[in-house]
Design a protein around this motif. Sequence first.
Motif, PDB file in Angstrom:
ATOM      1  N   ILE A   1       0.837  -1.204   0.000  1.00  0.00           N
ATOM      2  CA  ILE A   1       0.000   0.000   0.000  1.00  0.00           C
ATOM      3  C   ILE A   1       0.869   1.249   0.000  1.00  0.00           C
ATOM      4  O   ILE A   1       0.626   2.189  -0.760  1.00  0.00           O
ATOM      5  N   SER A   2       1.884   1.261   0.846  1.00  0.00           N
ATOM      6  CA  SER A   2       2.764   2.421   0.947  1.00  0.00           C
ATOM      7  C   SER A   2       3.478   2.708  -0.368  1.00  0.00           C
ATOM      8  O   SER A   2       3.541   3.852  -0.810  1.00  0.00           O
ATOM      9  N   ASN A   3       4.000   1.675  -0.991  1.00  0.00           N
ATOM     10  CA  ASN A   3       4.780   1.850  -2.212  1.00  0.00           C
ATOM     11  C   ASN A   3       3.910   2.110  -3.434  1.00  0.00           C
ATOM     12  O   ASN A   3       4.173   3.036  -4.203  1.00  0.00           O
ATOM     13  N   ASN A   4       2.866   1.317  -3.624  1.00  0.00           N
ATOM     14  CA  ASN A   4       2.081   1.386  -4.853  1.00  0.00           C
ATOM     15  C   ASN A   4       0.946   2.400  -4.829  1.00  0.00           C
ATOM     16  O   ASN A   4       0.641   2.996  -5.858  1.00  0.00           O
ATOM     17  N   LEU A   5       0.315   2.593  -3.698  1.00  0.00           N
ATOM     18  CA  LEU A   5      -0.814   3.519  -3.646  1.00  0.00           C
ATOM     19  C   LEU A   5      -0.413   4.908  -3.171  1.00  0.00           C
ATOM     20  O   LEU A   5      -0.961   5.909  -3.621  1.00  0.00           O
ATOM     21  N   LEU A   6       0.547   4.975  -2.251  1.00  0.00           N
ATOM     22  CA  LEU A   6       0.975   6.269  -1.717  1.00  0.00           C
ATOM     23  C   LEU A   6       2.265   6.771  -2.350  1.00  0.00           C
ATOM     24  O   LEU A   6       2.613   7.935  -2.196  1.00  0.00           O
TER      25      LEU A   6
END
Length: 83
Positions: free
Chosen positions: A46-51
């Motif tokens: 989530i941190s890498n791909n969405l944020l």
Amino acid sequence: MGLGIIGWLVIGVVAGWLAEKVMGRNHGLLTNLVVGVVGALLGGFISNNLLGVPVGGFNLVTLLVAFGGACLLLFLLGLVKRR
């Protein structure tokens, strides 16, 4: 610098234990480890791909991302378990 297997285990246990306490669950050490490591993978994704914020290394940010992912995992498992 990436995490070795010992780093994954330490972050996993701590994140799983913290998530267990915050989410009001009662698991054992092995379950906390699994929840923490899977939560770290989920939180990292989530941190890498969405944020767009890459996370890595043995630091507080990694622990917070793993903790957030572990809480999200326990929340989602709780939703599925209720049905």
